[in-house]
Design a protein around this motif. Structure first.
Motif, PDB file in Angstrom:
ATOM      1  N   LEU A  44       0.836  -1.208   0.000  1.00  0.00           N
ATOM      2  CA  LEU A  44       0.000   0.000   0.000  1.00  0.00           C
ATOM      3  C   LEU A  44       0.874   1.262   0.000  1.00  0.00           C
ATOM      4  O   LEU A  44       0.518   2.273  -0.604  1.00  0.00           O
ATOM      5  N   ARG A  47       2.199   1.563  -3.526  1.00  0.00           N
ATOM      6  CA  ARG A  47       1.155   2.159  -4.365  1.00  0.00           C
ATOM      7  C   ARG A  47       1.147   3.682  -4.204  1.00  0.00           C
ATOM      8  O   ARG A  47       1.043   4.431  -5.187  1.00  0.00           O
ATOM      9  N   LEU A  48       1.204   4.131  -2.960  1.00  0.00           N
ATOM     10  CA  LEU A  48       1.202   5.572  -2.689  1.00  0.00           C
ATOM     11  C   LEU A  48       2.416   6.243  -3.336  1.00  0.00           C
ATOM     12  O   LEU A  48       2.314   7.339  -3.898  1.00  0.00           O
ATOM     13  N   HIS A  51       1.747   6.702  -6.974  1.00  0.00           N
ATOM     14  CA  HIS A  51       0.794   7.790  -7.213  1.00  0.00           C
ATOM     15  C   HIS A  51       1.456   9.151  -7.033  1.00  0.00           C
ATOM     16  O   HIS A  51       1.232  10.082  -7.834  1.00  0.00           O
ATOM     17  N   VAL A  55       1.686  12.234  -9.796  1.00  0.00           N
ATOM     18  CA  VAL A  55       1.230  13.616  -9.629  1.00  0.00           C
ATOM     19  C   VAL A  55       2.383  14.597  -9.895  1.00  0.00           C
ATOM     20  O   VAL A  55       2.204  15.637 -10.518  1.00  0.00           O
ATOM     21  N   TRP A  82      -0.290   0.614 -10.861  1.00  0.00           N
ATOM     22  CA  TRP A  82      -0.069   2.004 -10.416  1.00  0.00           C
ATOM     23  C   TRP A  82       1.270   2.530 -10.928  1.00  0.00           C
ATOM     24  O   TRP A  82       1.364   3.684 -11.374  1.00  0.00           O
ATOM     25  N   TRP A 118      -9.442   1.761 -15.554  1.00  0.00           N
ATOM     26  CA  TRP A 118      -9.595   3.125 -15.045  1.00  0.00           C
ATOM     27  C   TRP A 118      -8.379   3.974 -15.387  1.00  0.00           C
ATOM     28  O   TRP A 118      -8.510   5.114 -15.864  1.00  0.00           O
ATOM     29  N   ARG A 122      -8.033   7.305 -17.734  1.00  0.00           N
ATOM     30  CA  ARG A 122      -7.476   8.593 -17.287  1.00  0.00           C
ATOM     31  C   ARG A 122      -6.384   9.084 -18.234  1.00  0.00           C
ATOM     32  O   ARG A 122      -6.240  10.268 -18.482  1.00  0.00           O
ATOM     33  N   SER A 147     -17.900  -3.347 -12.122  1.00  0.00           N
ATOM     34  CA  SER A 147     -16.938  -2.255 -12.073  1.00  0.00           C
ATOM     35  C   SER A 147     -15.982  -2.331 -13.257  1.00  0.00           C
ATOM     36  O   SER A 147     -15.614  -1.307 -13.845  1.00  0.00           O
TER      37      SER A 147
ATOM     38  N   PRO B 142      -6.749  -1.603   2.023  1.00  0.00           N
ATOM     39  CA  PRO B 142      -6.773  -1.660   0.553  1.00  0.00           C
ATOM     40  C   PRO B 142      -7.814  -0.744  -0.083  1.00  0.00           C
ATOM     41  O   PRO B 142      -7.639  -0.280  -1.203  1.00  0.00           O
ATOM     42  N   GLY B 144      -8.751   2.168   1.249  1.00  0.00           N
ATOM     43  CA  GLY B 144      -8.487   3.559   1.645  1.00  0.00           C
ATOM     44  C   GLY B 144      -7.830   3.608   2.997  1.00  0.00           C
ATOM     45  O   GLY B 144      -6.648   3.294   3.148  1.00  0.00           O
ATOM     46  N   ARG B 159     -10.307   5.566  -4.338  1.00  0.00           N
ATOM     47  CA  ARG B 159      -9.520   4.908  -5.378  1.00  0.00           C
ATOM     48  C   ARG B 159      -8.088   5.435  -5.337  1.00  0.00           C
ATOM     49  O   ARG B 159      -7.133   4.697  -5.574  1.00  0.00           O
ATOM     50  N   PHE B 160      -7.929   6.730  -5.058  1.00  0.00           N
ATOM     51  CA  PHE B 160      -6.586   7.304  -4.977  1.00  0.00           C
ATOM     52  C   PHE B 160      -5.959   6.952  -3.632  1.00  0.00           C
ATOM     53  O   PHE B 160      -6.630   7.005  -2.598  1.00  0.00           O
ATOM     54  N   PRO B 161      -4.677   6.618  -3.626  1.00  0.00           N
ATOM     55  CA  PRO B 161      -4.022   6.269  -2.361  1.00  0.00           C
ATOM     56  C   PRO B 161      -3.993   7.452  -1.402  1.00  0.00           C
ATOM     57  O   PRO B 161      -3.764   8.594  -1.800  1.00  0.00           O
ATOM     58  N   PHE B 173      -4.753  14.820  -6.349  1.00  0.00           N
ATOM     59  CA  PHE B 173      -4.975  14.119  -7.620  1.00  0.00           C
ATOM     60  C   PHE B 173      -5.431  15.128  -8.654  1.00  0.00           C
ATOM     61  O   PHE B 173      -5.986  16.182  -8.314  1.00  0.00           O
ATOM     62  N   ASP B 174      -5.173  14.793  -9.909  1.00  0.00           N
ATOM     63  CA  ASP B 174      -5.582  15.660 -11.014  1.00  0.00           C
ATOM     64  C   ASP B 174      -6.816  15.081 -11.691  1.00  0.00           C
ATOM     65  O   ASP B 174      -6.942  13.869 -11.859  1.00  0.00           O
ATOM     66  N   GLN B 179     -13.610  13.716 -16.081  1.00  0.00           N
ATOM     67  CA  GLN B 179     -13.096  12.704 -15.150  1.00  0.00           C
ATOM     68  C   GLN B 179     -13.681  12.963 -13.762  1.00  0.00           C
ATOM     69  O   GLN B 179     -14.009  14.103 -13.428  1.00  0.00           O
ATOM     70  N   LEU B 195     -13.920  -5.526  -0.605  1.00  0.00           N
ATOM     71  CA  LEU B 195     -13.579  -4.583  -1.650  1.00  0.00           C
ATOM     72  C   LEU B 195     -14.775  -4.230  -2.527  1.00  0.00           C
ATOM     73  O   LEU B 195     -15.563  -5.091  -2.884  1.00  0.00           O
ATOM     74  N   GLU B 197     -15.847  -0.900  -5.553  1.00  0.00           N
ATOM     75  CA  GLU B 197     -15.343   0.279  -6.229  1.00  0.00           C
ATOM     76  C   GLU B 197     -16.282   1.456  -6.001  1.00  0.00           C
ATOM     77  O   GLU B 197     -17.483   1.346  -6.112  1.00  0.00           O
ATOM     78  N   ARG B 199     -16.795   4.247  -7.679  1.00  0.00           N
ATOM     79  CA  ARG B 199     -17.519   4.920  -8.766  1.00  0.00           C
ATOM     80  C   ARG B 199     -18.926   4.371  -8.881  1.00  0.00           C
ATOM     81  O   ARG B 199     -19.905   5.113  -8.857  1.00  0.00           O
ATOM     82  N   LEU B 200     -19.057   3.043  -8.993  1.00  0.00           N
ATOM     83  CA  LEU B 200     -20.371   2.431  -9.148  1.00  0.00           C
ATOM     84  C   LEU B 200     -21.234   2.671  -7.916  1.00  0.00           C
ATOM     85  O   LEU B 200     -22.404   3.003  -8.014  1.00  0.00           O
ATOM     86  N   GLU B 203     -22.231   6.363  -7.847  1.00  0.00           N
ATOM     87  CA  GLU B 203     -23.215   6.741  -8.873  1.00  0.00           C
ATOM     88  C   GLU B 203     -24.581   6.172  -8.547  1.00  0.00           C
ATOM     89  O   GLU B 203     -25.607   6.843  -8.711  1.00  0.00           O
TER      90      GLU B 203
END
Lengths: 169, 603
Positions: A44, A47-48, A51, A55, A82, A118, A122, A147, B142, B144, B159-161, B173-174, B179, B195, B197, B199-200, B203
């Protein structure tokens, strides 16, 4: 735990930075901080790290490219995805980034397939050669995981693929 | 100190609790899972220790503008960030219902969207459980991150770490145009799946939530002027209802001050019988019968419980509990240094005789427009009124909950008259058993008492309390409850005196500080929004329509950018007091409905 680094003199980076005050740092920490995250025993954290470098982007330079390229061989598939996405942000010409993302589309774990789709969405048409991912993305429109299906659909839209399923969504 | 104006907040909720979202994208107030639970985010009461959850566009150069709006006809809030770099939005909501295969959860969903240009967003989430009193751990997950205190656990799913920074998390994040990124703060319960996601999930929840609010509002029967403001007030009132019991909170906040830096900072996260009864009236005026039915069910449960001060307590917890022990949170700074911060409310045990009138008026309307009351309810009413007949002539703390000594408040006597009058009307309407002679005699005694002891001939007005010369804005309600004709010379005299002494720039003070019975505390206070709407109604019923309309429309300009009001308005138009306040929004609805009717069609 990542050991505390020596106090960082932000002025050094200011002298090297572009006009963008956000360059070279993520969350007010320099690139070296995040490069060490890529070597952390916890995936984890790795992963960070990926990311963060994503950025920071091209300002990360060759240090980021080298570290992320090494991370494409990570033991965890989601870390590889990632890292690949970050590498694509740092240097879009790196072909291995696209290859790793495409491999992620076929991962046995649905959350990795979703993640890969995803990330491709992006990146979109800015990623050279992204059209190569289209056939696999089209297959993922029938994936068993909702998903995965929705991320594949969005990715195809972003890449501007003309397909009935994408057209009608 | 770093505090935003109270009026800069929007509100979202799930009929169990709410969250206040600032125009800067920061959630600075939220108690979970219920209105009166300990806080998770309370930086509105202490910018350092209170906790917050902020998502905002980062703007390294140039000017950034913020705007807020609701998705039409919903309580789904959109906060917008505009700069030279681009435009982005954060869509905030709390889902009302869960997916069919899930258990009820309490969650805040935040959907971040890129609209124009590529924008960088920064997320910072720093909960502070139980008003910052309970420490917590932060652990990556995992999905968040998980925040965990002694008996409470929340996940922030992303989703973003997320990066752990002290007791909170950070992320940047950008987002390019079209998006989006979804973040879900959710109370963790056992048995929840692993786990998923965002987005789903986000929404689907957004779709369900928008559908819920639009379907609910579609039952509103109001078709007159100022419809958008009336609809927004209805949506706010609905947000202040507690779905499991039907109770309605006075406001979802505590300790937002009536005077900046002052001590009038009270906890409103409870159900005042008075406020709730008025709110039922507002719901009924708009055609929302189910809310009235649910509140009546909650109220009926209180009838058989009794209380120390009489058959009813003036306020209860949303679950019906009687004990609302008040304590001061001395470790908190208070909004802009307004101390103390209080939780609980010591006014619960006060004697406020007016509540019986407000209860009976709402029961009368309920009987008229919703369901005929049951015989068991009637027996409780008779028992309550028997007590009231014995006790109406006592001094009490009154509608303003003065802590400076009981008085014979005219408003209290007025509502006692209302209580007996509505009881008599109900009995006559349904031929219910009642000692009519006794009730009529007592009702008329109260009437004459008000006309004699509540009237000051020299000032040609009704006064605040017997023996006083001071005027009180609460008496504006006299014609509204049909106690007196709106054009009776006594009412017109009172109206003019209130305008002369208590109105400034169309806004109404409830009484003159230093001239009337006071609340026992030092300092000043703002104008009471409820009183301003009562003035509008009194003027409109007196046929002074131009005045009424001017004041009403000016009052609408004191709403914030979303149509929300706090309890009070300060001298420079700032919101003061707990927010948003049910009483004020009820007053807006009543004033709008009645003024619109009197203006007639085509005026």
């Amino acid at each position: 735990m990542i050991a505390d680094e020596p106090p960082f003199n932000r002025t050094d980076y200011r002298e090297m930075a572009t006009d963008d005050p956000c360059a070279h740092v993520y969350l007010d920490k320099p690139i070296e901080h995040w490069l060490r995250y890529l070597e952390h025993p916890d995936p984890l954290h790795r992963r960070l790290g990926a990311h963060a470098l994503s950025v920071i982007g091209p300002e990360g330079g060759s240090k980021a490219v080298d570290a992320l390229t090494a991370a494409l061989n990570d033991s965890k598939s989601f870390v590889r995805v990632w890292a690949a996405a970050a590498l694509a942000h740092v240097d879009p010409s790196q072909r291995r980034a696209l290859e790793t993302l495409m491999a992620g589309l076929e991962d046995p774990q649905s959350f990795v397939r979703s993640l890969s789709a995803w990330q491709l969405g992006r990146l979109g048409p800015t990623l050279p050669g992204v059209e190569a991912a289209v056939p696999t993305l089209l297959e993922l429109l029938q994936d068993g995981d909702p998903s995965v299906r929705v991320e594949a659909e969005i990715a195809l839209k972003t890449i501007q693929v003309d397909h009935p399923r994408v057209r009608n969504s | 100190m770093n505090y935003k104006p109270i009026e800069s907040y929007g509100v979202i909720g799930d009929l169990h609790t709410v969250a206040l979202v600032g125009m800067d994208g920061s959630i600075d107030w939220c108690c979970l899972p219920h209105f009166d639970s300990p806080s998770v985010f309370a930086s509105i009461l202490d910018s350092q220790r209170g906790g917050f959850f902020k998502i905002a566009a980062v703007c390294p150069v140039g000017v950034q503008r913020h705007k807020q709006m609701y998705l039409p006809d919903t309580n789904v809030l959109v906060t917008r960030f505009l700069s030279e770099q681009g435009v982005g939005e954060v869509v905030d909501f709390m889902p009302i219902h869960d997916p069919p295969n899930g258990t009820k959860t309490h969650q805040i969903v935040r959907v971040v969207r890129g609209i124009r240009g590529t924008l960088r967003f920064r997320l910072e989430c720093r909960p502070a459980f139980d008003f910052g009193r309970r420490p917590h751990t932060v652990a990556l997950d995992p999905r968040g991150v998980v925040f965990e205190a002694a008996d409470i656990k929340f996940s922030l799913i992303s989703r973003f770490p997320l990066h752990i920074d002290g007791d909170g998390v950070l992320c940047e994040f950008d987002l390019a145009p079209n998006q989006s990124a979804t973040f879900i703060l959710r109370q963790v319960q056992t048995g929840q799946d692993g786990l998923f996601e965002t987005r789903l999930e986000g929404e689907a929840a957004l779709h369900r939530t928008v559908e819920y609010w639009r379907n609910w509002l579609s039952h509103c029967t109001y078709q007159g002027r100022w419809r958008e403001m009336v609809h927004r007030s209805a949506l706010v009132l609905k947000l202040l209802t507690f779905a499991p019991t039907g109770a309605i909170v006075a406001a979802p906040t505590t300790s937002l001050p009536e005077e900046i830096g002052g001590v009038r900072n009270w906890d409103y996260r409870y159900t005042w019988i008075r406020d709730a009864a008025f709110t039922v009236y507002a719901f009924l005026r708009l055609g929302f019968k189910e809310e009235a039915r649910q509140f009546m069910h909650w109220l009926s449960a209180r009838f058989s419980e009794g209380a120390k001060s009489g058959p009813l307590q003036i306020m209860y917890g949303i679950d019906g509990r009687h004990d609302l022990h008040e304590e001061e949170l001395t470790h908190l700074d208070g909004y802009m240094g307004s101390r103390p911060v209080r939780i609980g409310n010591g006014a619960a045990e006060q004697l406020q005789l007016d509540i019986y009138g407000e209860v009976m008026d709402s029961i009368y309307l309920y009987d008229k427009y919703v369901d005929r009351i049951s015989y068991d309810t009637w027996t409780h009413i008779r028992s309550m009124m028997d007590w009231l007949i014995q006790n109406w002539n006592r001094p009490d703390e009154g509608i303003w909950e003065v802590r400076g000594g009981q008085q014979h408040f005219v408003y209290s006597k007025l509502q006692c008259w209302v209580a007996l009058d509505r009881t008599i009307r109900l009995a006559q309407k349904h031929s219910l058993p009642l000692d009519h002679s006794r009730f009529i005699t007592e009702r008329d005694r109260i009437y004459e008492s008000i006309m004699t002891d509540g009237w000051h001939a020299g000032h040609e007005s009704f006064v605040q309390h017997y023996g006083s010369e001071a005027v009180d804005a609460a008496n504006l309600i006299m014609p509204l409850v049909f106690f007196i004709s709106p054009t009776d010379p006594r009412m017109l005299g009172t109206l003019d005196r209130i305008i002369d002494e208590l109105v400034s720039d169309s806004l109404v003070y409830r009484y003159g500080i230093g001239k009337a019975a006071h609340d026992g505390l030092a300092g000043e206070e703002g104008t009471f929004n409820m009183c301003t709407f009562w003035l509008v109604e009194a003027l409109s019923r007196a046929g002074r329509l131009d005045e009424a309309r001017f004041i009403f429309e000016k009052m609408l300009t004191y709403a914030n950018h979303l149509g929300l009001y706090a309890e009070e308005t300060g001298p420079t138009g700032e919101a003061l007091g707990n927010y948003p306040q049910a009483f004020t929004h009820m007053g807006l609805i009543s004033a709008a409905v009645n003024l619109d009717r009197r203006l007639g069609e085509g005026a």
